[in-house]
Design a protein around this motif. Structure first.
Motif, PDB file in Angstrom:
ATOM      1  N   THR A   1       0.860  -1.174   0.000  1.00 24.06           N
ATOM      2  CA  THR A   1       0.000   0.000   0.000  1.00 24.06           C
ATOM      3  C   THR A   1       0.899   1.227   0.000  1.00 24.06           C
ATOM      4  O   THR A   1       2.125   1.105  -0.105  1.00 24.06           O
ATOM      5  N   GLU A   2       0.299   2.424   0.124  1.00 16.21           N
ATOM      6  CA  GLU A   2       1.108   3.642   0.139  1.00 16.21           C
ATOM      7  C   GLU A   2       2.011   3.708   1.362  1.00 16.21           C
ATOM      8  O   GLU A   2       3.056   4.349   1.327  1.00 16.21           O
ATOM      9  N   GLU A   3       1.610   3.041   2.451  1.00 15.15           N
ATOM     10  CA  GLU A   3       2.347   3.187   3.700  1.00 15.15           C
ATOM     11  C   GLU A   3       3.079   1.923   4.146  1.00 15.15           C
ATOM     12  O   GLU A   3       3.952   1.998   5.001  1.00 15.15           O
ATOM     13  N   ALA A   4       2.733   0.749   3.601  1.00 17.79           N
ATOM     14  CA  ALA A   4       3.309  -0.483   4.155  1.00 17.79           C
ATOM     15  C   ALA A   4       3.322  -1.614   3.136  1.00 17.79           C
ATOM     16  O   ALA A   4       2.695  -1.543   2.076  1.00 17.79           O
ATOM     17  N   TYR A   5       4.089  -2.665   3.480  1.00 16.39           N
ATOM     18  CA  TYR A   5       4.079  -3.933   2.755  1.00 16.39           C
ATOM     19  C   TYR A   5       3.225  -4.922   3.563  1.00 16.39           C
ATOM     20  O   TYR A   5       3.298  -4.955   4.798  1.00 16.39           O
ATOM     21  N   ILE A   6       2.449  -5.730   2.870  1.00 17.73           N
ATOM     22  CA  ILE A   6       1.570  -6.699   3.531  1.00 17.73           C
ATOM     23  C   ILE A   6       1.962  -8.111   3.074  1.00 17.73           C
ATOM     24  O   ILE A   6       2.081  -8.375   1.875  1.00 17.73           O
ATOM     25  N   ILE A   7       2.179  -9.034   4.034  1.00 17.37           N
ATOM     26  CA  ILE A   7       2.461 -10.442   3.747  1.00 17.37           C
ATOM     27  C   ILE A   7       1.351 -11.274   4.390  1.00 17.37           C
ATOM     28  O   ILE A   7       1.056 -11.125   5.579  1.00 17.37           O
ATOM     29  N   ASN A   8       0.706 -12.136   3.598  1.00 16.11           N
ATOM     30  CA  ASN A   8      -0.359 -13.003   4.087  1.00 16.11           C
ATOM     31  C   ASN A   8       0.121 -14.459   4.081  1.00 16.11           C
ATOM     32  O   ASN A   8       0.686 -14.930   3.089  1.00 16.11           O
TER      33      ASN A   8
END
Length: 742
Positions: free
Chosen positions: A668-675
């Protein structure tokens, strides 16, 4: 009867003074000088063309030759080697100053830097970190130092960027020769959009890197050798800029006639668009052309120092232009002008005395009417002031007003009450009042007020200590704002309010001291735990060794039973000490340094380390990192996260059903996401959701485990501002979402 009105006196005085001053400054020299531009001919240099063709240089006695630049002939090099007398460059000239080149900046045309990073929207480059691993066309002499400051400020290693030489051909961006390129926000974006391209434009100012642009400069030698010529050239150039911005069409038409302009397919439409965008950077309605502030140059220098681009001992000495005035000449001009003014005043007095009697009679009647009206107004004002004083006293708010012209200060009675003084007993002189401010607060307060008076600080909001009548220091919240006639003038007065916050501030100090004490106690407890764990490790290891030396078959049945219990207790104690060490090691997780992590390579390493478990349980891992293949974070912590979540999925699998683990990433604009999701036994979150990440919590009987894994990875992630969240349904599986800040 012949009379002269007062306004006529003023006009006559100004006319004579202007005529005389004009004669004083008239110059007859025909200096021949060279101005080296920053780039090819375009509206970017309109002010210098205007000064030439409108005769401003000629009126100053100057014969100016304007030389365009290109990528192989930068202006700083030309001026430094004596091939030009003046030049136009960017704020990165401060790096050349730091390297020992004796350059002097005469003024800044652009109050905001025009440099931008331009990319096609299809490349999906929205923020600086998106440039990691990308090809960037850049030029060393065209804003690259400023962009380096942007990358370093955002924590992006310069060696993670692929910088290629700038060709200054927009087609190379379209043809995918580069992923992004540097350029002027007033030129290249418009040229590309005309070709139907959708762009993303990244401005350093949006990330706190806001420098001057297109500064006029010369050498220190030139300033010392020909100070009058430098001042004449500077004034004529800025006058040209004022004319160019007021007569855009005329100057744009002239630019089309310059060599190479039409050959580069520059149109009138291009020049007019460039002029419009430049005005947003020059701000002619708000700032005088050429304005530069020493404080802002110091800010630019400090940013370069903090980022390691300039040595810490470099100063601005001799870098900012400060014309040396001839005191004897100035005194002579003053005496001459004074003589002329005295003669003019004599004529004014003679004419004014004739009309004075008539004016006095008329004015007397008007004054009588005004006095009556003022008395009524004064009565209403007095009532309003009493009401306001009562309201502000009840709220503990005071009003103050500093008249800068006469250096007097008004303080409402509320501040006097707050400090234990009688109303009206506080000093009304700024110097005396300053003595009441705590010495530790005085310098910062004075510096902030200076910035406010100079227009560098719009509003001041600070907490200071003021001495009460009993000698105690009281905390006061002070808010002030400058009052001007218009934006171009200095402040005439400062007005504001003060509020007694002594009780709140003292509570804050007590809480701060308490926090420090708690931190100290926590550190002592942690140290005690380390020492205890360390001192127990050796005796427990010895006990384990001793139990291994016993021959259990030689012991009696009863003794053998006791020995087994003792041995079991020793091993439990050993595991407990090991768990304590693991938990204590989490306190150093915040010291982990971020590095560029390839998620697929990291997953391969984790899978290889537990390959036997994966094979024997027929575990299938499906990974998709295409949307965010790399990120900046602690590789050690991410390795721990992957290993714990994958082994948990295998451990808590369904009986007689293959294990399937799905891992993916996006940003996203502010962070990386790992699922990370599995098809295992799951957890009843309605019952145990509040305990999932707590220490020593287990939710499946009959399966070996200590309840440490999730607690450890949550603590590690949060130590670096990361986050982990869980979604789970009993007998349907579990998914974790890991959030890594950019």
């Amino acid at each position: 009867m012949f009379t002269i009105k007062p306004i006529s006196y003023l006009c006559l005085l100004l006319a004579v003074s202007t005529l005389y001053c004009g004669n004083i400054y008239a110059q007859s020299s025909k200096d021949s000088i060279r101005l080296h531009l920053k780039w090819w001919h375009q509206f970017q240099f309109a002010g210098y063309y205007a000064a030439d063709i409108k005769g401003f240089y000629k009126q100053a006695g100057l014969n100016v030759k304007i030389i365009p630049a290109d990528k192989n002939h930068p202006p700083i090099q030309a001026v430094t080697f004596g091939n030009a007398d003046f030049g136009v460059s960017g704020s990165d000239i401060i790096v050349d100053h730091a390297s020992g080149k004796n350059l002097v900046v005469l003024g800044a045309i652009f109050q905001h830097s025009p440099y931008a990073i331009i990319s096609l929207r299809s490349k999906n480059i929205n923020v600086p970190t998106d440039l990691i691993g990308k090809r960037i066309m850049a030029s060393k002499d065209q804003g690259w130092v400023q962009l380096q400051a942007l990358f370093l400020k955002e924590g992006i290693p310069l060696d993670s960027l692929k910088v290629i030489r700038h060709t200054w051909n927009n087609e190379d961006l379209i043809d995918d020769y580069a992923d992004a390129m540097t350029g002027y926000v007033s030129v290249e974006p418009y040229q590309l959009e005309k070709k139907g391209q959708n762009l993303n434009i990244m401005l350093p100012a949006n990330y706190g890197i806001d420098f001057y642009g297109d500064v006029l400069f010369t050498t220190k030698k030139m300033v010392n050798k020909s100070p009058k010529m430098v001042e004449k050239f500077r004034e004529a150039s800025f006058k040209g800029w004022e004319y160019a911005l007021d007569n855009v069409d005329e100057i744009a038409t002239y630019i089309l006639t310059l060599p190479g302009v039409k050959e580069r397919k520059i149109t009138m439409e291009d020049l007019l668009f460039e002029a419009t965008e430049m005005k947003k950077l020059i701000l002619p309605e708000m700032v005088e052309i050429g304005h530069q502030n020493e404080g802002r140059w110091q800010h630019i220098l400090n940013i370069h120092k903090e980022l390691g681009l300039i040595n810490k001992d470099i100063t601005l000495e001799d870098f900012i232009y400060n014309p040396v005035k001839n005191e004897s000449s100035r005194l002579w001009r003053i005496l001459m002008i004074s003589g002329i003014i005295a003669a003019v005043l004599l004529l004014i007095i003679m004419g004014y005395s004739i009309s004075l009697r008539k004016a006095v009679r008329k004015r007397t009647t008007q004054l009588q009417k005004e006095i009556k009206e003022r008395a009524t107004t004064q009565e209403k004002l007095s009532i309003s002031e009493e009401r306001l004083e009562m309201a502000t006293r009840a709220a503990g708010v005071g009003i103050w007003d500093w008249n800068i012209e006469n250096n007097s200060i008004y303080l409402s009675d509320s501040l006097a009450y707050n400090l234990g003084f009688e109303p009206g007993s506080l000093p009304d002189d700024v110097g005396l009042f300053k003595n009441m401010v705590h010495p530790a607060d005085a310098d910062a307060l004075v510096n902030n007020i200076r910035l406010q008076l100079a227009g560098e600080l719009e509003e001041l909001n600070t907490v200071i200590r003021i001495k009460s009548k009993t000698g105690e220091w009281k905390w006061i919240l002070m808010i002030s704002k400058a009052v001007k006639k218009d934006v171009h003038q200095k402040a005439l007065r400062l007005m504001g309010i003060h509020l007694n916050v002594d009780e709140l501030k003292n509570k804050e100090i007590v809480l701060s001291d308490l926090s420090k004490e708690l931190l100290k106690r926590n550190a002592e407890l942690q140290q005690f735990a380390y020492i205890t764990s360390h001192n127990l490790r050796a005796p427990v290891a010895n006990l384990i060794s001793l139990t291994q030396l016993f021959r259990k078959d030689e012991l009696a049945v009863t003794n053998g039973l006791y020995f087994s219990k003792i041995s079991e207790c020793i091993h439990i104690l050993d595991e407990t000490i090991s768990d304590v060490n693991t938990i204590l090691s989490l306190s150093s997780a915040h010291e982990e340094k971020p590095e560029l992590v390839d998620l697929q390579k990291l997953l391969n390493q984790v899978s290889h380390s537990i390959s036997e478990k994966i094979q024997t349980t027929h575990t299938e891992i499906l990974a998709d990192f295409s949307q965010a293949p790399m990120l900046l974070f602690s590789k050690k912590i991410l390795h721990s996260v992957f290993q714990n979540l994958i082994t948990n999925s295998i451990k808590y699998r369904k009986v007689n059903e293959p294990v399937q683990i799905i891992i993916n990433s996006h940003k996203t604009e502010e962070a990386y996401i790992i699922n990370v999701a599995d098809n295992g036994t799951g957890i009843d979150l309605t019952k145990d959701g509040h305990k999932v990440f707590q220490l020593f919590q287990r939710f499946h009987s009959g399966i070996e485990g200590k309840g440490l894994g999730l607690y450890i990875i949550k603590s590690q992630l949060e130590s670096l501002n990361g986050k982990i969240e869980i979604q789970s349904t009993k007998d349907q599986g579990t998914s974790f979402m890991i959030t890594i800040p950019k």
